[in-house]
Design a protein around this motif. Structure first.
Motif, PDB file in Angstrom:
ATOM      1  N   GLU A  16       0.830  -1.201   0.000  1.00 50.81           N
ATOM      2  CA  GLU A  16       0.000   0.000   0.000  1.00 50.81           C
ATOM      3  C   GLU A  16       0.864   1.250   0.000  1.00 50.81           C
ATOM      4  OE1 GLU A  16      -2.480  -0.102   3.480  1.00 50.81           O
ATOM      5  OE2 GLU A  16      -0.790  -0.332   4.819  1.00 50.81           O
ATOM      6  N   GLU A  74      -7.834  -9.933   7.201  1.00 52.12           N
ATOM      7  CA  GLU A  74      -6.688  -9.953   8.117  1.00 52.12           C
ATOM      8  C   GLU A  74      -6.107 -11.362   8.245  1.00 52.12           C
ATOM      9  OE1 GLU A  74      -7.254  -7.269  11.463  1.00 52.12           O
ATOM     10  OE2 GLU A  74      -5.642  -8.296  12.541  1.00 52.12           O
ATOM     11  N   LEU A  95      -4.253 -12.301   4.536  1.00 50.97           N
ATOM     12  CA  LEU A  95      -2.965 -11.704   4.185  1.00 50.97           C
ATOM     13  C   LEU A  95      -1.857 -12.260   5.065  1.00 50.97           C
ATOM     14  CD1 LEU A  95      -3.658  -7.875   3.692  1.00 50.97           C
ATOM     15  CD2 LEU A  95      -3.853  -9.729   2.052  1.00 50.97           C
ATOM     16  N   ASP A  96      -0.695 -12.521   4.442  1.00 53.28           N
ATOM     17  CA  ASP A  96       0.462 -12.952   5.208  1.00 53.28           C
ATOM     18  C   ASP A  96       1.360 -11.785   5.549  1.00 53.28           C
ATOM     19  OD1 ASP A  96       0.299 -15.996   5.199  1.00 53.28           O
ATOM     20  OD2 ASP A  96      -0.081 -15.499   3.105  1.00 53.28           O
ATOM     21  N   ARG A  97       1.247 -10.727   4.791  1.00 51.66           N
ATOM     22  CA  ARG A  97       2.133  -9.597   4.996  1.00 51.66           C
ATOM     23  C   ARG A  97       1.510  -8.361   4.380  1.00 51.66           C
ATOM     24  NH1 ARG A  97       7.774 -10.544   5.698  1.00 51.66           N
ATOM     25  NH2 ARG A  97       8.700  -8.580   6.301  1.00 51.66           N
ATOM     26  N   LYS A  98       1.755  -7.209   4.999  1.00 47.74           N
ATOM     27  CA  LYS A  98       1.305  -5.943   4.392  1.00 47.74           C
ATOM     28  C   LYS A  98       2.434  -4.948   4.534  1.00 47.74           C
ATOM     29  CE  LYS A  98      -2.591  -3.603   5.921  1.00 47.74           C
ATOM     30  NZ  LYS A  98      -2.386  -2.205   6.286  1.00 47.74           N
ATOM     31  N   THR A  99       2.862  -4.372   3.426  1.00 45.12           N
ATOM     32  CA  THR A  99       4.026  -3.512   3.467  1.00 45.12           C
ATOM     33  C   THR A  99       3.768  -2.203   2.723  1.00 45.12           C
ATOM     34  OG1 THR A  99       6.440  -3.577   3.198  1.00 45.12           O
ATOM     35  CG2 THR A  99       5.160  -4.522   1.418  1.00 45.12           C
ATOM     36  N   VAL A 100       4.375  -1.134   3.224  1.00 42.01           N
ATOM     37  CA  VAL A 100       4.198   0.183   2.610  1.00 42.01           C
ATOM     38  C   VAL A 100       5.324   0.444   1.621  1.00 42.01           C
ATOM     39  CG1 VAL A 100       4.432   2.652   3.086  1.00 42.01           C
ATOM     40  CG2 VAL A 100       2.942   1.278   4.489  1.00 42.01           C
ATOM     41  N   ASN A 155      -3.112   2.052  11.518  1.00 41.77           N
ATOM     42  CA  ASN A 155      -2.134   1.068  11.084  1.00 41.77           C
ATOM     43  C   ASN A 155      -0.782   1.459  11.659  1.00 41.77           C
ATOM     44  OD1 ASN A 155      -3.998  -0.362   9.573  1.00 41.77           O
ATOM     45  ND2 ASN A 155      -3.567   0.780   7.699  1.00 41.77           N
ATOM     46  N   ASP A 192       3.359  -3.582   8.230  1.00 43.28           N
ATOM     47  CA  ASP A 192       2.214  -3.459   9.120  1.00 43.28           C
ATOM     48  C   ASP A 192       2.354  -4.520  10.232  1.00 43.28           C
ATOM     49  OD1 ASP A 192      -0.337  -3.605  10.337  1.00 43.28           O
ATOM     50  OD2 ASP A 192      -1.341  -3.007   8.478  1.00 43.28           O
ATOM     51  N   ARG A 245       0.328  -5.719  12.248  1.00 38.51           N
ATOM     52  CA  ARG A 245      -0.768  -6.699  12.384  1.00 38.51           C
ATOM     53  C   ARG A 245      -0.400  -8.023  11.719  1.00 38.51           C
ATOM     54  NH1 ARG A 245      -4.493  -2.227  11.807  1.00 38.51           N
ATOM     55  NH2 ARG A 245      -5.680  -2.020  13.729  1.00 38.51           N
ATOM     56  N   TYR A 246       0.523  -7.962  10.731  1.00 41.72           N
ATOM     57  CA  TYR A 246       0.918  -9.168  10.004  1.00 41.72           C
ATOM     58  C   TYR A 246       2.302  -9.648  10.424  1.00 41.72           C
ATOM     59  CZ  TYR A 246      -3.153  -7.604   7.603  1.00 41.72           C
ATOM     60  OH  TYR A 246      -4.437  -7.183   7.358  1.00 41.72           O
ATOM     61  N   LEU A 247       2.846  -9.034  11.473  1.00 39.48           N
ATOM     62  CA  LEU A 247       4.074  -9.545  12.098  1.00 39.48           C
ATOM     63  C   LEU A 247       3.612 -10.175  13.412  1.00 39.48           C
ATOM     64  CD1 LEU A 247       6.389  -6.464  11.290  1.00 39.48           C
ATOM     65  CD2 LEU A 247       6.235  -8.617  10.040  1.00 39.48           C
ATOM     66  N   LYS A 300       2.160  -8.586  15.796  1.00 36.44           N
ATOM     67  CA  LYS A 300       1.266  -7.568  16.354  1.00 36.44           C
ATOM     68  C   LYS A 300       2.008  -6.700  17.373  1.00 36.44           C
ATOM     69  CE  LYS A 300      -2.955  -9.944  15.180  1.00 36.44           C
ATOM     70  NZ  LYS A 300      -2.439 -11.165  14.530  1.00 36.44           N
TER      71      LYS A 300
END
Lengths: 315, 91
Positions: A202, A230, A233-238, B58, B65, B67-69, B71
Motif C-alpha cells: 500500500e 486480516e 494476508l500474510d504480509r502488508k508492506t508500505v 495502522n 504493518d 498486524r501481520y508480524l 502484532k
C-alpha cells in the motif's frame, strides 16, 4: 482468435510476462500480470463488469438507470465504459487530486464527475458518495468497497487465469485499495494451494490525508472485514512514491510501460525476493503508464516527481 | 532503547506538534504504551482502553504493518522506525 461481439468480451484474459531479470535473487522468479490491456485500461474493468452484471441479475438495475460510485479513477473508468455500452448513466465521486488523464477518461466515456476534497483522499469520496446515496435512493449505489461482486470478479476470472498460467506461484503480491483483488485472488489461490503467501502493498497514507480530522475518519473496506482479509494476508508492506517511481522506470527499462502502482507492487516483490530463499512471485500490474504521463514520472527529476506524487492519488 | 516514532498529522497536536518522538521500549506495544504515557492526549488514540490497536490505525515497523508480524509483541531493534498512519481506502 475469434472476433469479439462487444468490447465487454475483451475484458480479462490478460497476459503474464516473466520479468525475473529484475529479481535481486537468482532463485526467485518474478512474473507480472499486465492488466493494462483491458479495454478500459485497468484491472477494474473486471470489477465494473461484475458489479453491473450482478446488479442486473438481481434485478436492481433497470434500463437507463443512474449509477453512483466513489472512485479514485480506475473503477470509475471501468464502470463508465460498461455503463456506456449497456446504456446506463454514471455519476462518479472523484477526489480532486487524481491525474487529469483519469478525469478525462471518465468524461470520454460519458460519466458525470462529482468532485470530493482532494485532501480527504478516497475516504472523502466514499463519505460523500454514501451521503449522496442516502439523499438519492433513485440512484443505484453499487459501492465497490462493500459489494461481494468486487472480489467475486477475481475469484471467477483473475484467480483462475493465474492458476492456469502460473501454477508454480508461491507468492502473490498486489496493491491494496478496495482489497478486492487481494481478497478474490488470494482466497482462490489459497484454496488451490494453502502454502501460497499473499502480500499486500500500500502507499503511505501520510500526506494524502491531511484533511482527515480524526482517526474515526479512517476507513476499512467492508469487504476486507467480511471476507476475513486480516486472516488471508500474510504480509502488508508500505511502498513510498519514490520507490514506486523508481521501479516503474526500471520496468520501462525492460520495455514495460506500467502505472505507478505497478512500480509499488514490484518494489514489494523485490523486497519479498530478498527475504525468501526461492520461489515464484506473481505481481499484478493494475494498469499501464498512460494515465500518469502528466505526472512526469518517467521523464522529470525523480525528487520533483516524488514530491508531486505525494499529492496525487495513483492507487 | 529509544525508537523513533513518526506521527500522522492528525495526532501531532497531541504531541506538542512533533512529527517524530523518540520513545523507549523493546516491543511495538511497549513503545506505544510509553508514548501514550508521555503524551496523555494520545491516550486511547492509538491503543484502545483494552490495550489493543485502534481499528482505524495502522502501525508499521519500518515498512511492515505489525498486524501481520507479531502484532504488538513485535520486537523492535536499534534504529527501527515505527510509523503510525490512519487506515485509508484506494480504488
Amino acid at each position: 482468435m475469434p472476433v469479439a461481439k462487444s468490447v465487454l468480451d475483451l475484458i480479462g484474459n490478460t497476459p503474464v510476462v516473466d520479468i525475473s531479470t529484475l529479481s535481486p535473487n537468482p532463485e526467485v522468479k518474478i512474473m507480472l500480470k499486465l492488466e493494462g490491456g483491458n479495454p478500459g485500461g485497468s484491472i477494474k474493468d473486471r470489477v465494473a463488469l461484475s458489479l453491473i452484471e450482478d446488479a442486473e441479475e438481481q434485478g436492481i438495475l433497470k434500463p437507463g438507470a443512474t449509477l453512483l460510485e466513489p472512485s479514485s479513477g480506475n473503477t470509475g473508468i471501468g464502470l463508465a465504459l460498461v455503463a456506456k455500452v449497456k446504456g446506463y448513466h454514471l455519476k462518479v465521486v472523484l477526489p480532486g487530486n487524481v491525474s487529469p488523464e483519469r478525469r478525462q477518461l471518465l468524461l470520454i466515456y460519458g460519466a458525470e464527475i462529482i468532485e470530493s476534497p482532494g485532501s480527504e483522499g478516497s475516504n472523502g469520496a466514499v463519505r460523500m458518495a454514501t451521503q449522496l446515496a442516502k439523499e438519492h435512493p433513485e440512484w443505484v449505489f453499487l459501492y465497490q468497497y462493500a459489494n461481494p461482486a468486487n472480489p467475486k470478479a477475481h475469484i471467477l476470472t483473475t484467480g483462475p487465469e493465474i492458476w492456469r498460467d502460473c501454477p508454480d506461484v508461491t507468492h502473490f503480491i498486489a496493491g491494496l485499495g478496495t482489497s478486492g483483488t487481494l481478497i478474490g485472488v488470494g482466497s482462490y489461490l489459497k484454496e488451490k494451494n494453502p502454502d501460497i503467501e499473499i502480500w499486500a502493498v500500500e502507499p503511505p497514507s501520510g500526506e494524502m490525508v491531511d484533511g482527515l480530522r480524526n482517526l474515526d475518519d479512517g476507513y476499512i473496506p467492508p469487504i476486507f472485514t467480511e471476507f476475513g482479509g486480516e486472516k488471508l494476508l500474510d504480509r502488508k508492506t508500505v511502498v513510498g512514491p519514490k520507490d514506486s517511481i523508481e521501479w516503474s522506470r526500471r520496468l520501462a527499462g525492460i520495455g514495460i510501460f506500467a502505472g505507478i502502482s505497478t512500480g509499488a507492487a514490484l518494489a514489494g516483490a523485490v523486497k519479498c525476493a530478498r527475504q525468501i530463499e526461492k520461489g515464484v512471485i506473481l505481481v499484478i500490474s493494475p494498469d499501464g503508464g498512460w494515465k500518469y504521463l502528466s505526472t512526469g514520472a518517467w521523464t522529470d527529476d525523480i525528487d520533483v516527481v516524488t514530491e508531486r506524487a505525494k499529492k496525487t492519488i495513483y492507487f | 532503547m529509544a525508537i523513533e516514532v513518526r506521527l500522522p498529522t492528525l495526532l501531532r497536536s497531541a504531541a506538542e506538534g512533533q512529527s517524530v518522538v523518540k520513545t523507549e521500549g523493546d516491543t511495538v506495544g511497549e513503545v506505544l504504551r510509553n508514548l501514550a504515557a508521555g503524551y496523555p492526549g494520545l491516550e486511547g488514540q492509538i491503543l484502545t482502553g483494552d490495550g489493543s490497536l485502534h481499528k482505524f490505525v495502522n502501525v508499521y515497523l519500518d515498512d511492515d504493518d505489525v498486524r501481520y508480524l507479531d502484532k504488538l509483541d513485535t520486537k523492535v531493534q536499534e534504529g527501527s522506525v515505527i510509523s503510525i498512519l490512519p487506515a485509508v481506502a484506494g480504488g
